[in-house]
Design an enzyme around this catalytic site. Structure first.
Site: not given
Length: 379
Positions: A25, A78, A109, A151, A215-216, A238-239
C-alpha cells in the site's frame, strides 16, 4: 476455530505457516510498518510499489523505499511496469544487487494516473503485452531463484473481465502464485468484493499453483470465511490492517486453530501506536517519521470515545515526547469498541476507468503505450 483451515503458504522456496500476505500500500507498507506487522505474526510482507523505471534509473527515492530490515525474510518487493524490456532490466538489477527474495508484479492498481498509461488493472486486457511482461520478469529472475507472483483484479469493468485469461497466461509463464483482488478497476475500493471470482480462478488454474484472495478481509473471521468459500490457498490483507497491525496475530492464531487473542484495550492500542511512531522515526528520521504517523492515528483510534481536542492535537503531533504526553491523556482501560470493526481506509465510489486512447480496440496488441512507464515509485 478449532483446526487449521489452510496449509502453509509456499511461494517458490519460501514457506510460512500462516497463509497471509500483506498487500503493498502506497505510503503505508514502508519498512517501519512492515516490522510492526511482522512482530505480530508470520506471513509475507510486501513493500510499497516500486516502478521498474525508477529502479533502473536508480532514482534515490526508489532506493530509499526498497530499504529492508536486516532480519526481514523473505524480502518481498512489488514491481510495476508496462514495458517488458524495462521490467526485465529491473528484475535483473534486483537479482544482481540482491535487493529482494520475492517479486510481485502489480496488475491491480486502479488509480487513474496508472491506468491512463495502460498500467495496473488496465494492463491484463492486453493479453500479449501482459504475457511479455510476466515472462520478462520470470525469465530474468530464474537464475537467481527469485519467485515471481502477480496481483490483479477481476478486470477493467463488468464488460471487460480479464482475470481468468490473465491467470492462465501467468501460470503458463511460470509464476509462483496468483493473487486476485475480487473487484474490477471501476469499483476501485467501493462496494463488496466478489469472492466467487476467487473460487472460479482457483478452479481454473493448476492445483499446485497457489491462488490468493484479496478483498474485504477486516478480521480473522473474514479470512477463514474467504478460504472456506473459495478454496483459495491464502489471503492478501490490505486496508483491514490499517490502525490494527495486531490483525496478523489474530490471523496466525485463527489459521493455527488457536483461540484469538483478546482485543486490545485503548492502552494497548496506544502502546502499538507509539511503537509504530518510533519505528517510522528510526527508518525515516524524526521529522518525517512523526509526520508520517499522523495519518495512522484516526485508524488506531477508530470507535474509541476519545475527545475531539485530543484527536486534533494527535493529528498535529510533532515529536515522540508530545505523542507520549497526549497518549497519557487516554483512558488505558477502555475496551476495544465493537464499532471499530469492519471496513477502514479508502472506499470511495465506483467510476469510469481512465484508459489510453483506443486501449480497448485490440486485446492482442502487444505495443507499449507511449510514455507508459512511471518514473516514480509508491503508487
Amino acid at each position: 476455530m478449532t483446526s487449521r483451515v489452510a496449509a502453509p503458504l509456499r511461494i517458490g522456496p519460501y514457506q510460512v505457516d500462516t497463509p497471509v500476505v500483506l498487500a503493498p500500500m502506497a505510503g503505508i507498507t514502508n519498512a517501519g510498518f512492515r516490522r510492526l506487522c511482522r512482530e505480530q505474526g508470520a506471513g509475507f510482507y510486501v513493500c510499497e510499489m516500486i516502478t521498474s523505471r525508477g529502479l533502473v534509473e536508480r532514482n534515490p527515492l526508489t532506493f530509499r523505499m526498497i530499504a529492508m530490515d536486516p532480519d526481514e525474510h523473505p524480502r518481498s518487493m512489488q514491481l510495476y511496469g508496462v514495458d517488458p524490456a524495462t521490467v526485465g532490466a529491473a528484475v535483473r538489477m534486483v537479482a544482481e544487487l540482491d535487493l529482494a527474495d520475492h517479486l510481485d508484479l502489480n496488475f491491480g492498481c486502479p488509480v487513474p494516473k496508472v491506468t491512463r498509461r495502460g498500467g495496473g488493472a488496465a494492463l491484463p486486457y492486453k493479453r500479449r503485452l501482459f504475457e511479455a511482461i510476466v515472462k520478462a520478469a520470470v525469465d530474468n529472475a530464474a537464475d537467481a531463484g527469485i519467485p515471481v507472483t502477480v496481483k490483479m483484479r477481476i478486470g477493467i469493468d463488468d464488460e471487460h473481465h480479464t482475470y481468468l485469461d490473465a491467470g492462465r497466461i501467468a501460470a503458463d509463464a511460470g509464476v509462483a502464485a496468483v493473487a486476485l483482488h475480487a473487484r474490477t478497476a471501476a469499483q476501485r475500493y467501493s462496494g463488496t468484493a466478489d469472492w466467487s471470482a476467487i473460487a472460479r480462478l482457483r478452479d481454473h488454474l493448476p492445483a499446485e499453483l497457489p491462488v490468493l484472495g484479496n478483498g474485504d478481509i477486516f478480521s480473522a473471521a473474514d479470512a477463514l470465511a474467504m478460504v472456506a468459500a473459495t478454496g483459495c490457498d491464502g489471503v492478501v490483507v490490505g486496508r483491514g490492517c490499517l490502525g490494527r497491525p495486531w490483525l496478523f496475530g489474530d490471523l496466525e492464531a485463527a489459521f493455527a486453530g488457536r483461540p484469538l487473542p483478546a482485543p486490545p484495550t485503548l492502552g494497548e492500542v496506544a502502546a502499538t501506536l507509539r511503537r509504530h511512531a518510533v519505528l517510522l522515526c528510526e527508518h525515516m528520521g524524526d521529522h518525517k517519521g512523526i509526520r508520517d504517523v499522523r495519518k495512522h492515528i484516526a485508524w488506531y483510534l477508530k470507535g474509541f470515545p476519545v475527545g475531539p481536542e485530543v484527536r486534533q492535537r494527535l493529528g498535529l503531533v510533532s515529536s515522540i515526547d508530545e505523542l507520549d504526553e497526549l497518549l497519557a491523556m487516554l483512558d488505558p482501560g477502555q475496551e476495544f469498541p465493537a464499532d471499530a470493526e469492519g471496513p477502514r481506509g479508502r472506499q470511495g465510489s465506483p467510476g469510469r476507468v481512465v484508459l489510453p486512447e483506443h486501449w480497448l480496440d485490440d486485446p492482442e496488441d502487444a505495443s507499449v503505450p507511449l510514455g507508459a512507464e512511471l518514473d516514480h515509485s509508491g503508487g
